[in-house]
Design an enzyme around this catalytic site. Sequence first.
Site: not given
Ligand code: DQA
Length: 145
Positions: A12-13, A20, A25, A77, A80, A101, A103, A110
């Site tokens: 998501p997002n 964003r 990011y 990735n 959240a 995984e 990120h 954070r």
């Molecule tokens: C994220 C880190 C997550 O905590 C966050 O909710 C994201 C992006 C990252 O790529 O840094 O959506 O996965």
Amino acid sequence: MAENMIYVLNGPNLNLLGTREPAIYGSDTLDDIAGRLEDRASALGLEVDVRQSNHEGHLVDWLHEAQAEGAKAVLLNAGAYTHTSIALHDAIKAIRTPVIEVHLSNPHTREEFRHLSYVGQAAKGTIAGFGALSYLLALEAAAAL
Ligand code: DQA
């Protein structure tokens, strides 16, 4: 079978990358990252299939599909959902395909709610904190598996 295929699954997002919270990011879009992954994958004799969804179940389905299609690895990735999804944890454990995984940010530096990763507790390994480069480092790891 697609043993040279790497699934790159984004939660998501992440469709909003580029605009964003760029201070966290970066300013690369997901398409920018996908382009770089495609170039590097082709140099490694691999292919990438880059997808994004804002829906948890799509990510679960794609993890199952990665195994069914014989993919070499998955870069995930989960956004959240990383911090909330036992369904993704279980899906990673349910497949034999290695899952890395990824990120952009380093969740451990954070908010406290980002310190728990259900994905990381099931994944083969984690690469975090290097911005868009995290994906390319994860691709190198996948290629070496
Ligand atoms: C994220 C880190 C997550 O905590 C966050 O909710 C994201 C992006 C990252 O790529 O840094 O959506 O996965």
